[in-house]
Design a protein around this motif. Structure first.
Motif, PDB file in Angstrom:
ATOM      1  N   ASN A  76      -5.373   5.764  -5.374  1.00 14.99           N
ATOM      2  CA  ASN A  76      -4.846   6.794  -5.790  1.00 14.99           C
ATOM      3  C   ASN A  76      -5.497   7.339  -7.096  1.00 14.99           C
ATOM      4  N   ALA A  93      -3.442   9.207  -9.641  1.00 12.79           N
ATOM      5  CA  ALA A  93      -2.328   8.487 -10.381  1.00 12.79           C
ATOM      6  C   ALA A  93      -3.184   7.673 -11.300  1.00 12.79           C
ATOM      7  N   VAL A 147       1.375   3.037  -3.261  1.00 12.10           N
ATOM      8  CA  VAL A 147       0.135   3.789  -3.874  1.00 12.10           C
ATOM      9  C   VAL A 147       0.343   5.472  -3.610  1.00 12.10           C
ATOM     10  N   LYS A 148       1.158   5.601  -2.414  1.00 14.65           N
ATOM     11  CA  LYS A 148       1.208   6.912  -1.946  1.00 14.65           C
ATOM     12  C   LYS A 148       2.370   7.408  -2.871  1.00 14.65           C
ATOM     13  N   PHE A 170      -5.688   0.478  -0.934  1.00 11.62           N
ATOM     14  CA  PHE A 170      -5.334   1.965  -1.125  1.00 11.62           C
ATOM     15  C   PHE A 170      -5.695   2.341  -2.623  1.00 11.62           C
ATOM     16  N   THR A 229       0.796  -1.408   0.139  1.00  9.82           N
ATOM     17  CA  THR A 229      -0.007   0.075   0.001  1.00  9.82           C
ATOM     18  C   THR A 229       0.771   1.362   0.144  1.00  9.82           C
ATOM     19  N   GLN A 276      -8.016   3.475   2.300  1.00  9.00           N
ATOM     20  CA  GLN A 276      -7.581   4.693   2.302  1.00  9.00           C
ATOM     21  C   GLN A 276      -7.584   5.322   0.558  1.00  9.00           C
ATOM     22  N   ILE A 277      -7.948   6.528   0.651  1.00  6.97           N
ATOM     23  CA  ILE A 277      -7.985   7.329  -0.778  1.00  6.97           C
ATOM     24  C   ILE A 277      -6.784   8.359  -0.562  1.00  6.97           C
ATOM     25  N   VAL A 278      -5.805   7.985  -1.462  1.00  7.59           N
ATOM     26  CA  VAL A 278      -4.625   9.011  -1.502  1.00  7.59           C
ATOM     27  C   VAL A 278      -4.878  10.147  -2.153  1.00  7.59           C
ATOM     28  N   GLU A 279      -4.856  11.259  -1.692  1.00 10.95           N
ATOM     29  CA  GLU A 279      -5.032  12.412  -2.824  1.00 10.95           C
ATOM     30  C   GLU A 279      -3.855  12.879  -3.383  1.00 10.95           C
TER      31      GLU A 279
END
Length: 322
Positions: A298, A301, A250-251, A296, A247, A319-322
């Motif tokens: 993004n 992306a 993803v960040k 996760f 995960t 988790q939604i990575v902005e």
């Protein structure tokens, strides 16, 4: 009633011994080695240390904690393993397959707890996931690959050719590649492989897949995860969607990952270490896996890599990575 001088001395000695015994409860040594520093493996180290600290094993109370990373080099991993064995700690924690293999090759007596090893049996650390009867136990980050294939289909429904960059020198990656090849074939899909023996090779390996694949999937290959930014650049430039299995990636620019929480894996590993510090033998403890998978996503992306995600899919993420 008074005590004689000799009785007072004896009582004093008992008090000192009692204090020493009390203080030495935590005066134990834990040596931690990791193949490379990247966010997932660093989270494991932090999880182990926090778990020890919460249980009262702190440096203030005499815990001797040391950590060394091999910077992605198996020869350095072997050197660290030999150094740690010479130091004779109470437990050696080995994070990721190459470091675990180095430590297990270096000692048959010091307790070893591995962590983040995808297939400890294929890596020849233990004979099975049952109690080993040796000095080795640990926690695997094995993933149910069927769920990984489902994730690929959710992100890129029309995908037929799945690219994979991996290090052929990592036993964990070789196992995943073989299994993915078989699983994808069942779904009428194919695996296109590109090898990267060193971190610096990852970008070129990813570029070699341009025009040949509909999506790139990455497993928990330490070389690839260390150089994830070079993969992301190729994904954006060539509009190839990237899907990861850890995960933290993803960040860093993957569209999605269904993976274990590596900090939680560290906590799980730390609990095993504490059992050993309290007298349990690693050979009596079954190897463990994590069954808590987290999605996760993004969306930014996805846009950059030419993919539109459904609202339902994005909302289903932990988790939604902005």
């Amino acid at each position: 009633m008074g005590f004689s001088k000799s009785a007072k001395l004896a009582l004093g000695a008992v008090a000192v011994m009692g204090a020493l015994a009390h203080s030495s409860v935590y005066a134990q040594s834990v040596a931690v080695t990791s193949i490379v520093e990247h966010p997932a493996l660093d989270s494991i180290k932090d999880g182990v240390k926090d778990t020890l600290n919460k249980a009262g094993y702190t440096e203030a109370k005499g815990l001797n904690w040391q950590f060394q990373t091999a910077q992605g080099n198996t020869a350095i991993a072997a050197q660290i393993a030999r150094k740690f064995v010479g130091d004779k700690p109470d437990v050696i924690v080995a994070i990721a397959t190459p470091s675990a293999q180095a430590v297990v090759a270096a000692t048959k007596s010091i307790p070893v707890v591995y962590s983040a090893v995808t297939d400890p049996v294929a890596a020849q650390l233990v004979k099975s996931m049952e109690p080993s009867g040796t000095n080795v136990s640990g926690v695997s980050d094995a993933l149910a690959l069927e769920k990984q294939v489902d994730l690929i289909k959710k992100v890129v429904p029309d995908a037929k050719r799945v690219g994979m960059v991996y290090n052929p020198g990592e036993a964990n990656s070789v196992v995943v590649v073989k299994q993915m090849r078989e699983l994808l074939a069942k779904d009428g899909m194919s695996l296109v492989e590109a090898t990267a023996a060193r971190t610096v090779d990852v970008g070129a390996a990813a570029r070699s897949l341009v025009g040949k694949v509909d999506v790139i999937y990455t497993n928990t290959d330490n070389n690839v995860v260390s150089a994830y930014e070079s993969l992301v650049k190729v994904g954006i430039d060539a509009k190839i969607p990237l899907i990861a299995s850890d995960t933290d990636s993803v960040k860093r620019g993957a569209i999605a990952a269904l993976g274990v929480n590596y900090y939680d894996l560290g906590v799980q590993t730390g609990k095993m270490v504490i059992k050993i510090l309290k007298g349990q033998k690693p050979g009596d403890m079954a190897s463990e896996t994590s069954d808590k998978l987290e999605l996760f996503v993004n969306p930014g992306a996805a846009k950059k890599q030419g993919v539109t995600l459904s609202d339902a899919f994005v909302k289903s993420a932990k988790q939604i990575v902005e």
